[in-house]
Scaffold this motif. Sequence first.
Motif, PDB file in Angstrom:
ATOM      1  N   HIS A   1       0.577  -1.143  -0.059  1.00 45.83           N
ATOM      2  CA  HIS A   1      -0.118   0.025   0.155  1.00 45.83           C
ATOM      3  C   HIS A   1       0.913   1.261   0.023  1.00 45.83           C
ATOM      4  O   HIS A   1       0.609   2.307  -0.752  1.00 45.83           O
ATOM      5  CB  HIS A   1      -0.954   0.068   1.274  1.00 45.83           C
ATOM      6  CG  HIS A   1      -2.004   1.039   1.141  1.00 45.83           C
ATOM      7  ND1 HIS A   1      -3.292   0.536   1.262  1.00 45.83           N
ATOM      8  CD2 HIS A   1      -1.797   2.428   1.181  1.00 45.83           C
ATOM      9  CE1 HIS A   1      -3.927   1.899   0.940  1.00 45.83           C
ATOM     10  NE2 HIS A   1      -3.204   2.745   1.102  1.00 45.83           N
ATOM     11  N   LEU A   2       1.969   1.316   0.893  1.00 44.79           N
ATOM     12  CA  LEU A   2       2.846   2.618   0.672  1.00 44.79           C
ATOM     13  C   LEU A   2       3.531   2.654  -0.393  1.00 44.79           C
ATOM     14  O   LEU A   2       3.548   3.783  -0.902  1.00 44.79           O
ATOM     15  CB  LEU A   2       3.776   2.208   1.977  1.00 44.79           C
ATOM     16  CG  LEU A   2       3.419   2.332   3.519  1.00 44.79           C
ATOM     17  CD1 LEU A   2       4.379   2.286   4.442  1.00 44.79           C
ATOM     18  CD2 LEU A   2       2.769   3.886   3.578  1.00 44.79           C
TER      19      LEU A   2
ATOM     20  N   ALA B   1       2.263   1.861  -3.226  1.00 37.08           N
ATOM     21  CA  ALA B   1       1.174   2.490  -4.300  1.00 37.08           C
ATOM     22  C   ALA B   1       0.867   3.817  -3.953  1.00 37.08           C
ATOM     23  O   ALA B   1       0.271   4.751  -4.853  1.00 37.08           O
ATOM     24  CB  ALA B   1       0.132   1.345  -4.248  1.00 37.08           C
ATOM     25  N   SER B   2       1.102   4.144  -2.753  1.00 36.59           N
ATOM     26  CA  SER B   2       0.540   5.518  -2.389  1.00 36.59           C
ATOM     27  C   SER B   2       1.696   6.604  -2.315  1.00 36.59           C
ATOM     28  O   SER B   2       1.714   7.831  -2.008  1.00 36.59           O
ATOM     29  CB  SER B   2      -0.069   5.650  -1.125  1.00 36.59           C
ATOM     30  OG  SER B   2       0.720   5.213  -0.138  1.00 36.59           O
ATOM     31  N   ALA B   3       2.789   6.147  -2.316  1.00 37.06           N
ATOM     32  CA  ALA B   3       4.138   6.920  -2.484  1.00 37.06           C
ATOM     33  C   ALA B   3       4.413   7.309  -1.428  1.00 37.06           C
ATOM     34  O   ALA B   3       4.885   8.635  -0.898  1.00 37.06           O
ATOM     35  CB  ALA B   3       4.174   8.073  -3.509  1.00 37.06           C
ATOM     36  N   GLY B   4       4.213   6.552  -0.315  1.00 35.38           N
ATOM     37  CA  GLY B   4       4.410   6.598   1.211  1.00 35.38           C
ATOM     38  C   GLY B   4       3.120   7.500   1.789  1.00 35.38           C
ATOM     39  O   GLY B   4       1.895   7.385   1.361  1.00 35.38           O
ATOM     40  N   PHE B   5       3.488   8.055   3.043  1.00 33.57           N
ATOM     41  CA  PHE B   5       2.365   9.016   3.523  1.00 33.57           C
ATOM     42  C   PHE B   5       2.281  10.527   2.998  1.00 33.57           C
ATOM     43  O   PHE B   5       3.100  10.747   2.233  1.00 33.57           O
ATOM     44  CB  PHE B   5       2.600   9.022   5.170  1.00 33.57           C
ATOM     45  CG  PHE B   5       2.693   7.578   5.685  1.00 33.57           C
ATOM     46  CD1 PHE B   5       1.357   6.908   6.020  1.00 33.57           C
ATOM     47  CD2 PHE B   5       3.781   7.097   6.146  1.00 33.57           C
ATOM     48  CE1 PHE B   5       1.325   5.768   6.671  1.00 33.57           C
ATOM     49  CE2 PHE B   5       3.843   5.778   6.783  1.00 33.57           C
ATOM     50  CZ  PHE B   5       2.498   5.134   7.268  1.00 33.57           C
TER      51      PHE B   5
ATOM     52  N   GLU C   1      -2.803   4.738  -4.683  1.00 34.11           N
ATOM     53  CA  GLU C   1      -3.687   4.643  -3.534  1.00 34.11           C
ATOM     54  C   GLU C   1      -3.472   5.747  -2.709  1.00 34.11           C
ATOM     55  O   GLU C   1      -2.750   6.721  -2.852  1.00 34.11           O
ATOM     56  CB  GLU C   1      -2.860   3.621  -2.639  1.00 34.11           C
ATOM     57  CG  GLU C   1      -3.109   1.922  -3.302  1.00 34.11           C
ATOM     58  CD  GLU C   1      -4.730   1.411  -3.132  1.00 34.11           C
ATOM     59  OE1 GLU C   1      -5.353   2.266  -2.335  1.00 34.11           O
ATOM     60  OE2 GLU C   1      -4.663   0.646  -3.651  1.00 34.11           O
ATOM     61  N   THR C   2      -4.437   5.908  -1.737  1.00 33.79           N
ATOM     62  CA  THR C   2      -4.433   7.122  -0.814  1.00 33.79           C
ATOM     63  C   THR C   2      -3.666   6.797   0.313  1.00 33.79           C
ATOM     64  O   THR C   2      -3.214   5.718   0.662  1.00 33.79           O
ATOM     65  CB  THR C   2      -6.093   7.448  -0.231  1.00 33.79           C
ATOM     66  OG1 THR C   2      -6.826   7.424  -1.511  1.00 33.79           O
ATOM     67  CG2 THR C   2      -6.099   8.481   0.792  1.00 33.79           C
TER      68      THR C   2
END
Length: 246
Positions: A49-50, A52-56, A126-127
């Motif tokens: 997930h991280l 796909a979301s480019a981290g936080f 991803e968010t």
Amino acid sequence: MTHSLFTATFRLACSQPRCPFCWMLEEDERRYMRSLLHEYTLAPDIHAHLAASAGFCARHAQVLVETEWAMERDGLGTATLYESVLKQLEATTAKALETSHKRPVLRKPEPNEMCERILVALRPQETCLACLHSRQNERFALQSWVEYLSEEGLEADLAQTYLQAWGVCFPHLLRLLEQRPSLEVARWLLNDFQTKLQQRRKRLEAYIHKHDVRHRHELREEERHAWIEAVTLTVGDLLERRGGML
């Protein structure tokens, strides 16, 4: 039926000098980050997930770094999580570069068209993981408060505690009303917000007035932070880490 854990946490939140919902969200975010760093730095689904979301997002990346530094004075957990993020960004950037060299066969592409293709290739899929978690917990807290007021009534002990608290920020007032409470509860929430808004406006006016050299000695302690309170009231958690200014 309102969850007992919510009422205990909300009572504590009402003792803080800020919006109780903002305080609960920040506390929950830090617990979430501590849990992530303690237990899930090697979890494949978290890494996926991280990546796909480019981290936080910027806000939660700051919470992550602050939390790990406070816990360990070390960044190994963050480094482990972000290794996957950087690998994915490297692959994504390579794909964007490849896309920039592909041209339609029958016509010359417009510059804006090529830039849009590059952006499509680069945009995260991803968010932010922590944003998803925070939204879910915020929704639970807002729903629980409206539920409590509806079930226990506006004279209940926790409702009276809320009236004596710092008060809700404007964004969280809107989100409470988005829960579609009864008209009686909606008016009660609005009345409380209006009362505290008027108090803060008067303090702000006093702060401005007493900056005149003739009145500066009259400035009271609770008026010194009126300018910060005014902004905090309108935006809530964006000012949560204000270096102890309030």
